[in-house]
Design an enzyme around this catalytic site. Structure first.
Site, PDB file in Angstrom:
ATOM      1  N   GLY A  45       0.819  -1.217   0.000  1.00 58.76           N
ATOM      2  CA  GLY A  45       0.000   0.000   0.000  1.00 58.76           C
ATOM      3  C   GLY A  45       0.849   1.262   0.000  1.00 58.76           C
ATOM      4  O   GLY A  45       0.541   2.238  -0.696  1.00 58.76           O
ATOM      5  N   CYS A  46       1.920   1.238   0.774  1.00 53.66           N
ATOM      6  CA  CYS A  46       2.779   2.422   0.887  1.00 53.66           C
ATOM      7  C   CYS A  46       3.527   2.678  -0.418  1.00 53.66           C
ATOM      8  O   CYS A  46       3.718   3.827  -0.819  1.00 53.66           O
ATOM      9  CB  CYS A  46       3.755   2.247   2.047  1.00 53.66           C
ATOM     10  SG  CYS A  46       2.899   2.043   3.633  1.00 53.66           S
ATOM     11  N   THR A  47       3.933   1.600  -1.079  1.00 53.60           N
ATOM     12  CA  THR A  47       4.613   1.737  -2.367  1.00 53.60           C
ATOM     13  C   THR A  47       3.652   2.300  -3.403  1.00 53.60           C
ATOM     14  O   THR A  47       3.990   3.244  -4.130  1.00 53.60           O
ATOM     15  CB  THR A  47       5.178   0.371  -2.822  1.00 53.60           C
ATOM     16  OG1 THR A  47       6.121  -0.080  -1.841  1.00 53.60           O
ATOM     17  CG2 THR A  47       5.851   0.486  -4.172  1.00 53.60           C
TER      18      THR A  47
END
Length: 155
Positions: A45-47
Site C-alpha cells: 500500500g505504501c509503495t
C-alpha cells in the site's frame, strides 16, 4: 501537545529528510505542502501511494505544491525506497514520532490479531502561509492522490 486542527498554523518543528534536507515550517513558506504519513517503506500500500504521488508530481508542481512522505523508517531505508521507485519528492524520517504526534497519526492498529501502535495512513494539505487547510485520515490509497491534487489545485 494538542492535536493540530484545520485552520491552525503549523507550529515549529525540524525534521530530517532524504537528500540531506532539513524540513521546517520556514523552509516550506510560499508553497502549498502535502505531507502524507504512511506505515512503512517497501510495503504494497505504501509503495502504491508513493508511486501515485510520483505519477502526479508534475501536476502538484503546477499547483505550487510540494510533497513530503513521512514514516518512522530510517533515512537510509528512505533513500533506498526513494531511489528504487524514483520518487521526485523527499521522504521525512520520523523515528521519534515528533511529526506523527504533531499530526496525531499514531493509532492503535491490529494485524493478525495483535494490537500495536502504528501510523494511520493520513494526508495533510498546508497552504503557502503555513495553515493546515485539509486533512484525510484512514486513507484508502485508490483515488486518494487525485482527491488531494484537486484540493491543492483549488487553494
Amino acid at each position: 501537545m494538542s492535536k493540530l486542527e484545520v485552520g491552525e498554523k503549523i507550529p515549529q518543528f525540524e525534521s530530517s529528510a532524504t537528500n540531506d534536507t532539513t524540513v521546517t515550517p520556514d523552509s516550506l513558506s510560499g508553497k502549498n505542502v502535502v505531507i502524507y504519513f504512511y506505515p512503512k517503506d517497501n510495503t504494497p500500500g505504501c509503495t502504491t501511494e508513493g508511486q501515485d504521488f510520483r505519477d502526479h508530481s508534475d501536476a502538484f508542481t503546477a499547483a505550487n505544491t510540494i510533497i513530503f512522505g513521512v514514516s518512522r523508517d530510517s533515512l537510509k531505508v528512505h533513500t533506498n525506497f526513494k531511489a528504487k521507485h524514483e520518487f521526485p519528492f523527499e521522504l521525512i524520517s520520523d523515528p521519534d514520532e515528533t511529526l506523527c504526534k504533531l499530526f496525531d497519526v499514531i493509532k492503535l492498529k491490529k494485524l493478525y490479531g495483535k494490537e500495536y501502535m502504528g501510523i494511520e495512513r493520513s494526508t495533510f494539505l498546508i497552504d503557502a502561509n503555513g495553515v493546515l487547510q485539509k486533512e484525510w485520515r484512514k486513507v484508502k490509497v485508490k483515488g486518494h492522490v487525485e482527491e488531494v491534487l484537486d484540493a491543492a489545485s483549488n487553494l
